[in-house]
Scaffold this motif. Structure first.
Motif, mmCIF file in Angstrom:
data_model
loop_
_atom_site.group_PDB
_atom_site.id
_atom_site.type_symbol
_atom_site.label_atom_id
_atom_site.label_comp_id
_atom_site.label_asym_id
_atom_site.label_seq_id
_atom_site.Cartn_x
_atom_site.Cartn_y
_atom_site.Cartn_z
ATOM 1 N N ASN A 129 0.828 -1.216 0.000
ATOM 2 C CA ASN A 129 0.000 0.000 0.000
ATOM 3 C C ASN A 129 0.862 1.265 0.000
ATOM 4 O OD1 ASN A 129 -2.375 -1.463 -0.033
ATOM 5 N ND2 ASN A 129 -2.587 -1.476 2.213
ATOM 6 N N GLU A 130 1.937 1.212 0.768
ATOM 7 C CA GLU A 130 2.855 2.358 0.816
ATOM 8 C C GLU A 130 3.463 2.589 -0.564
ATOM 9 O OE1 GLU A 130 7.164 3.330 2.839
ATOM 10 O OE2 GLU A 130 5.686 2.219 4.041
ATOM 11 N N GLY A 131 3.868 1.490 -1.213
ATOM 12 C CA GLY A 131 4.423 1.600 -2.559
ATOM 13 C C GLY A 131 3.427 2.190 -3.529
ATOM 14 N N ASN A 132 2.177 1.783 -3.409
ATOM 15 C CA ASN A 132 1.131 2.304 -4.298
ATOM 16 C C ASN A 132 0.930 3.801 -4.105
ATOM 17 O OD1 ASN A 132 0.781 -0.248 -5.279
ATOM 18 N ND2 ASN A 132 -1.065 -0.692 -4.095
ATOM 19 N N GLU A 133 1.026 4.262 -2.859
ATOM 20 C CA GLU A 133 0.874 5.692 -2.589
ATOM 21 C C GLU A 133 2.011 6.484 -3.220
ATOM 22 O OE1 GLU A 133 -1.631 7.438 -1.204
ATOM 23 O OE2 GLU A 133 -2.694 5.513 -1.250
ATOM 24 N N TYR A 134 3.234 5.978 -3.064
ATOM 25 C CA TYR A 134 4.373 6.644 -3.693
ATOM 26 C C TYR A 134 4.219 6.654 -5.214
ATOM 27 C CZ TYR A 134 7.091 6.778 0.658
ATOM 28 O OH TYR A 134 7.548 7.047 1.917
ATOM 29 N N PHE A 135 3.706 5.547 -5.748
ATOM 30 C CA PHE A 135 3.541 5.442 -7.203
ATOM 31 C C PHE A 135 2.541 6.495 -7.691
ATOM 32 C CE2 PHE A 135 2.202 3.824 -11.268
ATOM 33 C CZ PHE A 135 3.323 3.187 -11.777
ATOM 34 N N GLU A 153 1.981 9.296 -6.394
ATOM 35 C CA GLU A 153 2.629 10.610 -6.285
ATOM 36 C C GLU A 153 3.777 10.761 -7.287
ATOM 37 O OE1 GLU A 153 3.892 10.704 -2.261
ATOM 38 O OE2 GLU A 153 1.858 10.648 -1.448
ATOM 39 N N LYS A 154 3.984 9.721 -8.104
ATOM 40 C CA LYS A 154 5.064 9.678 -9.104
ATOM 41 C C LYS A 154 6.443 9.724 -8.460
ATOM 42 C CE LYS A 154 2.259 11.622 -12.832
ATOM 43 N NZ LYS A 154 2.166 12.631 -13.911
ATOM 44 N N ASP A 155 6.518 9.274 -7.204
ATOM 45 C CA ASP A 155 7.799 9.153 -6.517
ATOM 46 C C ASP A 155 8.258 7.710 -6.715
ATOM 47 O OD1 ASP A 155 9.995 9.183 -4.891
ATOM 48 O OD2 ASP A 155 9.006 10.220 -3.227
ATOM 49 N N TYR A 156 8.736 7.428 -7.920
ATOM 50 C CA TYR A 156 8.980 6.041 -8.318
ATOM 51 C C TYR A 156 10.160 5.410 -7.579
ATOM 52 C CZ TYR A 156 5.823 7.511 -12.012
ATOM 53 O OH TYR A 156 4.748 8.016 -12.696
ATOM 54 N N GLY A 157 11.134 6.208 -7.191
ATOM 55 C CA GLY A 157 12.263 5.671 -6.440
ATOM 56 C C GLY A 157 11.828 5.092 -5.113
ATOM 57 N N ARG A 158 11.000 5.854 -4.378
ATOM 58 C CA ARG A 158 10.507 5.358 -3.084
ATOM 59 C C ARG A 158 9.512 4.212 -3.286
ATOM 60 N NH1 ARG A 158 11.167 10.911 -1.471
ATOM 61 N NH2 ARG A 158 12.530 11.046 0.353
ATOM 62 N N ALA A 159 8.801 4.235 -4.394
ATOM 63 C CA ALA A 159 7.876 3.131 -4.685
ATOM 64 C C ALA A 159 8.670 1.840 -4.855
ATOM 65 C CB ALA A 159 7.068 3.427 -5.946
ATOM 66 N N VAL A 160 9.780 1.899 -5.581
ATOM 67 C CA VAL A 160 10.635 0.719 -5.749
ATOM 68 C C VAL A 160 11.117 0.211 -4.394
ATOM 69 C CG1 VAL A 160 12.904 -0.060 -6.571
ATOM 70 C CG2 VAL A 160 11.404 1.217 -8.097
ATOM 71 N N ALA A 161 11.554 1.134 -3.536
ATOM 72 C CA ALA A 161 12.052 0.746 -2.214
ATOM 73 C C ALA A 161 10.953 0.083 -1.382
ATOM 74 C CB ALA A 161 12.607 1.971 -1.489
ATOM 75 N N ALA A 162 9.727 0.609 -1.460
ATOM 76 C CA ALA A 162 8.624 0.044 -0.683
ATOM 77 C C ALA A 162 8.241 -1.346 -1.177
ATOM 78 C CB ALA A 162 7.410 0.980 -0.756
ATOM 79 N N TYR A 163 8.139 -1.504 -2.499
ATOM 80 C CA TYR A 163 7.813 -2.831 -3.045
ATOM 81 C C TYR A 163 8.921 -3.829 -2.710
ATOM 82 C CZ TYR A 163 4.238 -0.372 -5.798
ATOM 83 O OH TYR A 163 3.166 0.389 -6.199
ATOM 84 N N SER A 164 10.173 -3.360 -2.735
ATOM 85 C CA SER A 164 11.298 -4.240 -2.400
ATOM 86 C C SER A 164 11.214 -4.698 -0.947
ATOM 87 C CB SER A 164 12.634 -3.514 -2.637
ATOM 88 O OG SER A 164 12.785 -3.170 -4.003
ATOM 89 N N GLU A 165 10.820 -3.778 -0.074
ATOM 90 C CA GLU A 165 10.667 -4.137 1.341
ATOM 91 C C GLU A 165 9.571 -5.184 1.518
ATOM 92 O OE1 GLU A 165 11.390 -4.416 5.305
ATOM 93 O OE2 GLU A 165 12.584 -3.383 3.771
ATOM 94 N N GLY A 166 8.487 -5.029 0.748
ATOM 95 C CA GLY A 166 7.416 -6.022 0.804
ATOM 96 C C GLY A 166 7.896 -7.389 0.357
ATOM 97 N N LEU A 167 8.713 -7.420 -0.689
ATOM 98 C CA LEU A 167 9.241 -8.690 -1.195
ATOM 99 C C LEU A 167 10.211 -9.330 -0.205
ATOM 100 C CD1 LEU A 167 9.752 -7.593 -4.897
ATOM 101 C CD2 LEU A 167 8.309 -9.497 -4.151
ATOM 102 N N ARG A 168 10.937 -8.502 0.533
ATOM 103 C CA ARG A 168 11.883 -9.047 1.516
ATOM 104 C C ARG A 168 11.183 -9.790 2.641
ATOM 105 N NH1 ARG A 168 15.478 -4.654 0.276
ATOM 106 N NH2 ARG A 168 14.300 -3.214 1.560
#
Length: 307
Positions: free
Chosen positions: A1-7, A9-24
């Motif tokens: 959800n956090e990644g989706n919010e960043y996405f 907002e077009k903050d794609y760098g933080r979106a990548v970091a959030a999705y990566s954290e979810g995968l971890r």
């Protein structure tokens, strides 16, 4: 959800970091992990990291072969990378899942046309060095004026001395980056008049490389490092390659000198440096872990211009 919010907002760098954290978290839910991978692929895609996006789409499809969004994203990546045959194959795979999916139908037709006309399209879109009386080196640029306006210096045909690999990089294998894998990846002019470049990152300590297809000239290096090292690379066993623990350099081969790069600087600022020369259409940067024994040994005896 956090990644989706960043996405959103077009903050794609933080979106990548959030999705990566979810995968971890390794939740064990294949469908959820496929969604996280597909979403991260979309964020990478918007950053111009088409190869990273494609890798995520491939992994998502392995987890859920009928995941249409992953298939569409993978096909789009192949289109951007000019891999039209692969794009067609992905489209056909997706159309087996949904034969009426509009995006796939349109992309399939476009890829087929581009594949047939690729040679003609190449001549139409690229600057022809022969026409300007300059020998071709196998790479092309949309036009030279935007580069001249920015005072960016190109090396179109290296001399015999410049073709020799420097001692520090002699053991590194760059096969696939300066030739085959770089095919189709070239500097291009955006609609707003900005340039995006393919950029090669070298990691001499581990003999590894990264290749970013579209690095916007006004993007900072630190922003790309935050995305590239959102997850530790598998070869970094000592866990040293963290975004804020890295030093960047470029090499002046003519003078055999090294220049440190400020991670807060944009690509354009680095390319405009008086001693930076773009070779083969691909800017190159060397990456080291700060204060590592390897970097101390690597720079021993070399003249280094620090920040």
């Amino acid at each position: 959800n956090e990644g989706n919010e960043y996405f959103k907002e077009k903050d794609y760098g933080r979106a990548v970091a959030a999705y990566s954290e979810g995968l971890r978290r390794r939740c064990g839910d294949a469908e959820l992990e496929a969604v996280l991978l597909t979403n991260r692929a979309a964020a990478h895609f918007h950053l111009g990291n088409y190869r990273s996006a494609l890798n995520d789409a491939i992994q998502a499809k392995k987890l859920k072969p009928t995941h249409l969004k992953a298939i569409i994203r993978g096909a789009l990546c192949h289109m951007e990378l000019k891999n039209f045959s692969e794009a067609i194959a992905w489209c056909e795979e997706g159309l087996q899942v949904d034969s009426k999916e509009k995006k796939l139908v349109e992309m399939r037709a476009k890829a087929d046309k581009l594949k047939v006309n690729m040679k003609a399209a190449w001549h139409l879109q690229c600057w022809d060095p022969w026409r300007e009386g300059v020998p071709s080196v196998g790479f092309c640029f949309l036009s030279l004026p935007p580069l001249q306006e920015r005072n960016i210096k190109l090396v179109l045909e290296p001399s015999d001395e410049e073709e020799e690999v420097s001692d520090g990089l002699a053991e590194m294998s760059l096969d696939g980056f300066h030739s085959d894998s770089a095919t189709g990846a070239k500097v291009h002019l955006d609609a707003d008049g900005s340039l995006s470049w393919p950029v090669l990152f070298l990691y001499p300590e581990h003999e590894q490389t990264d290749f970013t297809v579209a690095f916007h000239e006004n993007s900072r290096f630190i922003d790309h490092l935050m995305v590239m090292f959102a997850e530790l690379p598998p070869w970094d066993l000592e866990k040293k390659y963290l975004p804020n623990n890295l030093e960047l350099y470029f090499e002046d081969e003519e003078r055999e000198e090294m220049y440190e790069v400020n991670p807060e600087h944009t690509l354009l600022q680095v390319l405009q440096h008086e001693r930076y020369f773009v070779k083969a259409g691909t800017p190159t940067v060397l990456v080291f872990a700060k204060r590592s024994p390897f970097s101390k040994k690597y720079f021993s005896g070399k003249k280094v211009h620090r920040l």
